[in-house]
Design an enzyme around this catalytic site. Structure first.
Site, short mmCIF file in Angstrom:
data_model
loop_
_atom_site.label_atom_id
_atom_site.label_comp_id
_atom_site.label_asym_id
_atom_site.label_seq_id
_atom_site.Cartn_x
_atom_site.Cartn_y
_atom_site.Cartn_z
N ASN A 131 30.80 39.60 41.13
CA ASN A 131 31.38 38.44 41.81
C ASN A 131 32.57 38.78 42.71
O ASN A 131 33.46 37.98 42.92
CB ASN A 131 31.82 37.37 40.80
N ARG A 132 32.59 40.00 43.19
CA ARG A 132 33.68 40.50 44.06
C ARG A 132 35.05 40.44 43.40
O ARG A 132 36.09 40.41 44.07
CB ARG A 132 33.70 39.77 45.40
N LEU A 133 35.06 40.40 42.08
CA LEU A 133 36.35 40.42 41.37
C LEU A 133 36.65 41.88 41.03
O LEU A 133 36.66 42.29 39.86
CB LEU A 133 36.31 39.52 40.13
N HIS A 134 36.86 42.63 42.08
CA HIS A 134 36.98 44.08 41.92
C HIS A 134 38.32 44.48 41.29
O HIS A 134 39.29 43.74 41.35
CB HIS A 134 36.88 44.74 43.30
#
Ligand code: FMN
Length: 217
Positions: free
Chosen positions: A195-198
């Site tokens: 979820n692009r919560l890198h």
């Protein structure tokens, strides 16, 4: 890419997203994590995991980037070799600040490094130069790296000239060729997550030790 390398890539793909960054080591040094990630990149089957982008700036502040190969690293820094008359080298004479970038796509990892350069010792450059194949050694003599080609066939002609000049003898290290060591002041590890919560972990060099913090992705 060989079949084995493709299989390794397939095996590795997604591993990064699944695994968070490890806890920051007690002594807060970034080099152990870099060594682990570099080892992972080598095992993953990525072509040229040692390839990194080097960015320099000219006197007007115009940045320029190019890929080079990292030939060694340790707690003193990251080393690559080049022509000391090249554009990058001329820019580094004026401004010793550089940025490096590694991207290991299949692992969904990026490492950003900022710091200053110094030249490697003559002895270190000699050692590396003589470890290269003879063709690359002649190539280093032949290439006036970053200068304009003056006429068709100039490079081939220079290659032939230096092959003849150094026939039956060891090719000497050109005085215009050697290494740079980037001494890092900042290293950031980026791990792709769902979820692009890198994850982003930063290491900033203080007077005596490293400070760490995380950033929003
Ligand atoms: C994967 C890759 C690795 C490279 N490795 C080096 C290197 O180790 N040293 C080098 O001088 N140029 C290397 N090059 C060429 C540089 O990208 C660049 O074209 C050259 O150094 C001249 O850059 P400059 O004119 O900005 O100085 C490499 C290029 C690629 C694509």
């Amino acid at each position: 890419m060989t079949l084995l390398e493709k299989l390794r890539c397939l095996f590795t793909f997604g591993q990064g997203v699944a695994l968070p960054l490890p806890p920051i080591p007690d002594d807060k040094n970034p080099f152990d994590l870099f060594a682990t990630w570099y080892d992972d990149a080598q095992k993953s089957g990525i072509l040229l995991p040692e390839a990194m982008s080097v960015s320099t700036c000219d006197a007007t502040g115009q940045p320029s980037s190019r890929m080079v190969l990292m030939k060694s690293f340790d707690r003193d820094g990251f080393v690559f070799y080049t022509n000391y008359g090249s554009r990058k080298a001329q820019e580094l004479e004026q401004n010793q600040k550089v940025a490096l970038l590694f991207h290991w796509g299949v692992l969904q990892r990026q490492v950003r490094i900022e710091g200053t350069v110094e030249k490697t010792t003559q002895q270190q450059s000699e050692q590396y130069f003589h470890s290269r194949g003879r063709g690359s050694q002649i190539g280093a003599w032949a290439s006036k790296q970053s200068q304009r080609i003056q006429y068709e066939g100039e490079l081939k002609q220079r290659e032939a000239k230096f092959s003849e000049q150094f026939k039956d003898q060891e090719v000497p290290l050109p005085e215009f060729w050697g290494g740079y060591r980037i001494k890092p002041s900042y290293i950031e590890f980026w791990q792709g997550r769902a979820n692009r919560l890198h994850d982003r972990i930063c290491f900033e060099r203080g007077d005596n030790d490293w400070h760490t913090y995380s950033l929003h992705p």
